[in-house]
Design a protein around this motif. Structure first.
Motif, PDB file in Angstrom:
ATOM      1  N   UNK A 502       0.806  -1.209   0.000  1.00  0.00           N
ATOM      2  CA  UNK A 502       0.000   0.000   0.000  1.00  0.00           C
ATOM      3  C   UNK A 502       0.838   1.257   0.000  1.00  0.00           C
ATOM      4  N   UNK A 503       1.921   1.264   0.775  1.00  0.00           N
ATOM      5  CA  UNK A 503       2.787   2.444   0.823  1.00  0.00           C
ATOM      6  C   UNK A 503       3.448   2.701  -0.517  1.00  0.00           C
ATOM      7  N   UNK A 504       3.943   1.653  -1.188  1.00  0.00           N
ATOM      8  CA  UNK A 504       4.627   1.829  -2.477  1.00  0.00           C
ATOM      9  C   UNK A 504       3.650   2.137  -3.601  1.00  0.00           C
ATOM     10  N   UNK A 505       2.402   1.708  -3.476  1.00  0.00           N
ATOM     11  CA  UNK A 505       1.427   1.945  -4.546  1.00  0.00           C
ATOM     12  C   UNK A 505       1.180   3.427  -4.779  1.00  0.00           C
ATOM     13  N   UNK A 506       1.363   4.258  -3.763  1.00  0.00           N
ATOM     14  CA  UNK A 506       1.179   5.697  -3.933  1.00  0.00           C
ATOM     15  C   UNK A 506       2.411   6.484  -3.569  1.00  0.00           C
ATOM     16  N   UNK A 507       3.585   5.863  -3.661  1.00  0.00           N
ATOM     17  CA  UNK A 507       4.818   6.485  -3.194  1.00  0.00           C
ATOM     18  C   UNK A 507       5.262   7.632  -4.084  1.00  0.00           C
ATOM     19  N   UNK A 508       6.020   8.554  -3.475  1.00  0.00           N
ATOM     20  CA  UNK A 508       6.657   9.666  -4.181  1.00  0.00           C
ATOM     21  C   UNK A 508       8.102   9.763  -3.708  1.00  0.00           C
ATOM     22  N   UNK A 509       8.973  10.193  -4.608  1.00  0.00           N
ATOM     23  CA  UNK A 509      10.370  10.363  -4.229  1.00  0.00           C
ATOM     24  C   UNK A 509      11.293  10.161  -5.409  1.00  0.00           C
ATOM     25  N   UNK A 510      12.547   9.852  -5.120  1.00  0.00           N
ATOM     26  CA  UNK A 510      13.527   9.621  -6.179  1.00  0.00           C
ATOM     27  C   UNK A 510      14.637   8.721  -5.684  1.00  0.00           C
ATOM     28  N   UNK A 511      15.266   8.048  -6.647  1.00  0.00           N
ATOM     29  CA  UNK A 511      16.399   7.169  -6.382  1.00  0.00           C
ATOM     30  C   UNK A 511      17.498   7.536  -7.368  1.00  0.00           C
ATOM     31  N   UNK A 512      18.692   7.766  -6.851  1.00  0.00           N
ATOM     32  CA  UNK A 512      19.835   8.096  -7.708  1.00  0.00           C
ATOM     33  C   UNK A 512      21.014   7.218  -7.320  1.00  0.00           C
ATOM     34  N   UNK A 513      21.774   6.781  -8.349  1.00  0.00           N
ATOM     35  CA  UNK A 513      22.937   5.941  -8.088  1.00  0.00           C
ATOM     36  C   UNK A 513      23.972   6.164  -9.177  1.00  0.00           C
ATOM     37  N   UNK A 560       3.334   6.232  -7.096  1.00  0.00           N
ATOM     38  CA  UNK A 560       3.584   4.814  -7.284  1.00  0.00           C
ATOM     39  C   UNK A 560       4.125   4.423  -8.638  1.00  0.00           C
ATOM     40  N   UNK A 561       4.355   5.393  -9.535  1.00  0.00           N
ATOM     41  CA  UNK A 561       4.891   5.106 -10.868  1.00  0.00           C
ATOM     42  C   UNK A 561       6.352   5.555 -10.911  1.00  0.00           C
ATOM     43  N   UNK A 562       7.266   4.588 -11.036  1.00  0.00           N
ATOM     44  CA  UNK A 562       8.698   4.866 -11.085  1.00  0.00           C
ATOM     45  C   UNK A 562       9.120   5.064 -12.539  1.00  0.00           C
ATOM     46  N   UNK A 563       9.598   6.269 -12.860  1.00  0.00           N
ATOM     47  CA  UNK A 563      10.008   6.616 -14.222  1.00  0.00           C
ATOM     48  C   UNK A 563      11.528   6.705 -14.268  1.00  0.00           C
ATOM     49  N   UNK A 564      12.152   5.935 -15.184  1.00  0.00           N
ATOM     50  CA  UNK A 564      13.607   5.991 -15.341  1.00  0.00           C
ATOM     51  C   UNK A 564      13.935   7.220 -16.184  1.00  0.00           C
ATOM     52  N   UNK A 578      18.957   2.484 -20.501  1.00  0.00           N
ATOM     53  CA  UNK A 578      17.742   1.914 -19.928  1.00  0.00           C
ATOM     54  C   UNK A 578      16.721   3.026 -19.760  1.00  0.00           C
ATOM     55  N   UNK A 579      15.504   2.772 -20.219  1.00  0.00           N
ATOM     56  CA  UNK A 579      14.429   3.747 -20.058  1.00  0.00           C
ATOM     57  C   UNK A 579      13.131   2.986 -19.791  1.00  0.00           C
ATOM     58  N   UNK A 580      12.083   3.729 -19.449  1.00  0.00           N
ATOM     59  CA  UNK A 580      10.787   3.100 -19.211  1.00  0.00           C
ATOM     60  C   UNK A 580      10.286   3.382 -17.809  1.00  0.00           C
ATOM     61  N   UNK A 581       9.372   2.529 -17.339  1.00  0.00           N
ATOM     62  CA  UNK A 581       8.744   2.781 -16.060  1.00  0.00           C
ATOM     63  C   UNK A 581       8.372   1.469 -15.373  1.00  0.00           C
ATOM     64  N   UNK A 582       8.180   1.581 -14.061  1.00  0.00           N
ATOM     65  CA  UNK A 582       7.766   0.459 -13.230  1.00  0.00           C
ATOM     66  C   UNK A 582       6.573   0.928 -12.405  1.00  0.00           C
ATOM     67  N   UNK A 583       5.469   0.210 -12.515  1.00  0.00           N
ATOM     68  CA  UNK A 583       4.264   0.549 -11.754  1.00  0.00           C
ATOM     69  C   UNK A 583       4.288  -0.243 -10.442  1.00  0.00           C
ATOM     70  N   UNK A 585       2.268   0.001  -7.909  1.00  0.00           N
ATOM     71  CA  UNK A 585       0.953  -0.404  -7.455  1.00  0.00           C
ATOM     72  C   UNK A 585       0.495  -1.677  -8.138  1.00  0.00           C
ATOM     73  N   UNK A 586       0.667  -1.747  -9.438  1.00  0.00           N
ATOM     74  CA  UNK A 586       0.273  -2.930 -10.200  1.00  0.00           C
ATOM     75  C   UNK A 586       1.364  -3.990 -10.255  1.00  0.00           C
ATOM     76  N   UNK A 587       2.580  -3.633  -9.768  1.00  0.00           N
ATOM     77  CA  UNK A 587       3.725  -4.532  -9.813  1.00  0.00           C
ATOM     78  C   UNK A 587       4.026  -4.960 -11.256  1.00  0.00           C
ATOM     79  N   UNK A 588       4.001  -4.004 -12.158  1.00  0.00           N
ATOM     80  CA  UNK A 588       4.238  -4.305 -13.574  1.00  0.00           C
ATOM     81  C   UNK A 588       5.489  -3.592 -14.064  1.00  0.00           C
TER      82      UNK A 588
END
Length: 669
Positions: A502-513, A560-564, A578-583, A585-588
């Motif tokens: 539930x927390x990740x389904x509506x998450x906001x933020x960023x990841x950098x590496x 909840x939508x992770x955009x590369x 690498x580009x695209x997205x990871x949902x 909430x839907x785990x897709x």
């Protein structure tokens, strides 16, 4: 002098005569004629309704043999009653009586009564039904006074019975238990057995000889249903002042199998319990019903240790629970430590120091296994944990939990080392800060906050990684003769929900590496890019090392939508975007992997890759349209000129910068 001697003699004779008359009255009088008056006087003296439906007798008898086998020749009063009932005070709520018995037979000396004390040397009862209730130190229904200190006191030398029904209600402990009690020895031998084992001199493990009663137990502790069996000491030790009551018990408490053995110290006032205890159940959250401690849903657990329960004071109803030197397991994870639990107003408090050799995340946060629809009517398996927390439980407790784990297994191939943190629960806000750990030759730090003051928990995560070695992070790469760079990264995430999913389904933020310079196997890169000629050549003859210039990832997360936004692995002769997205909430998954060469490749089928599907069943493959176009062009040219057939399989090199900063997308090669 002679006259004075005569006076004293006559006084002594008069006193003896009066005692003789009283003795004859006791022995010869039909006390049933005075039963209404006696019950009224006893009811007034004891502040209880006393009723005797059957006959009563009062006479004289000699005391029974004591512990040494000798007989006390001083006479005692011998009282019998049939159909006896002792009522409850007005404040009692558990039942309408303190004691009921078909037959009561007791012996007591008369002289202690002059000092407001009942010394009952022998009590035999048939059909005993005893209901004990405690509200506080003044209001205990077996205390026959509402004053701070009762005028009357009692002690019972022995109780003999064949079967008894006993109920114990303790409001401060939120405890309500029913006991169906039977002696472990026959009634004939029970008195001798009890006399031999009265009031142990010190607290310690109970010997088998001290356990003379057995009982089936049912009831509740807090919200936890109790069902089990126990063995205990002599019943007088449960009722008398300053006694020690030994017991052993085994049963189910709120879905947790419980085994305990130890002593109740002064159970008449219930001031202390010292117990060895063992618990096991299918999840740690099962402990909440009995303890009030909100623990997470986990895999099956077991624990054992020394539990000491002691009363803090008589006014606040506060108790200290000390769980010392405990050890245990949750799934394959181990733990050990010491816990102090204060249970009472104004709020329960828990302090724990614990350590673990191995802590597996999957033991404490089991993966979801529920099927759900993917939006197109197709069933799929969820991966992110969906077990819901219950933040409303956090309001009853403040806690501080110091934890050290030598190894923390996040994934079978990813482990933290020497992880330390302090978990604090304060006013329904749970924090893990500071969080320190070692990871793959590097280190990490961060903090986690879960705010449970609203219906959905508000979660926030901050994490930084420094100098994490890629080879150590992914142990399977060790089979390749290559060196790898280091990873630095940071993540900031926030979300709301009562489960990880539930927390990740509506998450906001960023990841950098970022990935530093190193070397990497050419075969790995070529195989990933489907460059067949070089892949086969490297596999059969050599695996030439390729210099890794850098790598970088920049991912934004919104609702909840992770955009590369930017993803690249850059080497001296190729780059992979690498580009695209990871949902979440839907785990897709919907990712594209585009290889770009810096050198001319012959017989190259290099084409973009796709990563799709779900977390549970990812689908990784080549872009079929690009692959088919190249193969079709090669077949057409082969009909015209066989030599020209290789032209579509030649990949020209591109000018690619040697850094991992964001650049404009290049055309797929």
């Amino acid at each position: 002098m002679a006259k004075a001697s005569k006076v004293l003699t006559w006084c002594a004779l008069t006193l003896i005569a009066l005692m003789a008359v009283m003795a004859l009255v006791v022995a010869l009088f039909d006390w049933n004629l005075a039963k209404p008056w006696i019950t009224r006087q006893l009811s007034a003296a004891l502040a209880r309704d006393i009723r005797v439906d059957g006959p009563i007798t009062l006479g004289w008898s000699l005391a029974r043999k004591d512990e040494t086998g000798s007989v006390n020749w001083l006479p005692q009063l011998h009282f019998t009653a049939r159909g006896l009932k002792i009522g409850n005070p007005d404040w009692a709520r558990s039942t309408g009586h303190l004691l009921r018995a078909r037959t009561l037979d007791l012996h007591f000396p008369p002289l202690p009564l002059l000092h407001w004390h009942w010394h009952i040397t022998d009590l035999r009862v048939d059909g005993l039904d005893l209901a004990m209730e405690r509200v506080d130190e003044r209001r205990k229904n077996w205390r026959f006074s509402d004053q701070p200190r009762s005028r009357w006191s009692f002690d019972i030398h022995q109780i003999v019975f064949e079967r008894a029904q006993i109920r114990y209600v303790d409001q401060p402990l939120d405890l309500d238990l029913h006991f169906d009690v039977r002696p472990l020895v026959s009634p004939t031998n029970q008195a001798a057995q009890v006399r031999e084992k009265q009031a142990p001199a010190s607290v310690g493990p109970a010997s088998p000889e001290a356990l003379v009663l057995q009982a089936a137990v049912s009831g509740r502790l807090g919200q936890a249903h109790i069902e089990g069996k126990l063995r205990g000491g002599a019943l007088p030790d449960l009722l008398n002042e300053n006694s020690i009551y030994p017991l052993q018990a085994e049963g189910d408490v709120g879905g947790v199998h419980t085994v305990l053995a130890g002593n109740l110290v002064n159970p008449h006032h219930l001031t202390r319990a010292e117990l060895q205890i063992g618990l096991n159940g299918d999840s740690l959250d099962r402990l909440y019903a009995a303890s009030g401690v909100p623990l997470p849903a986990t895999r099956a657990f077991s624990t054992q240790g020394q539990l000491t329960i002691s009363r803090v004071d008589t006014e606040t109803r506060a108790w200290n629970w000390h769980y010392a030197h405990f050890t245990g397991k949750v799934g394959d994870s181990d733990f050990a430590g010491d816990a102090q639990y204060y249970r009472g107003p104004p709020k329960n408090r828990l302090n724990v120091k614990a350590q673990a050799e191995l802590l597996r995340l999957s033991d404490y946060v089991p993966a979801a296994g529920k099927d759900a629809a993917d939006g197109h009517g197709r069933a799929r398996t969820r991966v992110l944990p969906e077990d819901s927390a219950q933040p409303e439980r956090w309001a009853k407790l403040d806690a501080e939990f110091g934890l050290y784990a030598k190894r923390v297994e996040l994934h079978p191939d990813i482990q933290l080392q020497d992880a330390t943190t302090t978990l604090r629960l304060q006013d329904q806000v749970l924090t893990a800060a500071p969080l320190h750990f070692a990871l793959a030759g590097g280190k990490g730090e961060g903090e986690i906050s879960l705010d449970g003051r609203q219906t959905d928990i508000r979660a926030r995560l901050q994490l930084q990684l420094q100098a994490v070695q890629v080879r150590q992070l992914f142990p399977r790469l060790s089979r390749f003769d290559a060196t790898f760079g280091k990873v630095d990264g940071q993540a900031t995430l926030s979300g709301s929900g009562n489960s990880v999913a539930g927390m990740l389904a509506g998450a906001n933020g960023e990841i950098k590496a970022t990935l530093s310079e190193g070397t990497i196997s050419q075969f790995i890169l070529e195989a990933a890019g489907l460059n067949l000629a070089n892949a086969v050549f490297a596999k059969l003859y050599r695996d030439q090392q390729v210099k890794l210039l850098c790598g970088a990832a920049d991912v934004s997360i919104k609702d909840g939508l992770a955009q590369v936004r930017h993803g690249i692995l850059n080497t001296e002769d190729a780059a992979i975007d690498v580009s695209g997205q990871v949902d979440l909430g839907k785990e897709s998954l919907a990712l594209n992997v585009v290889p770009r060469t810096k050198q001319v490749r012959i017989l190259s089928l290099r084409t973009p890759l796709y990563v799709s599907g779900t977390f549970a069943k990812p689908d990784i493959g080549a872009n079929k349209e690009g692959l088919a176009a190249r193969a079709g062009a090669a077949a057409a040219l082969a009909l015209v000129a066989p030599v020209a057939a290789v032209i579509p399989l030649i990949t020209p090199g591109q000018k690619i910068p040697d850094d991992c900063a964001a650049h404009g997308a290049a055309a797929p090669s």
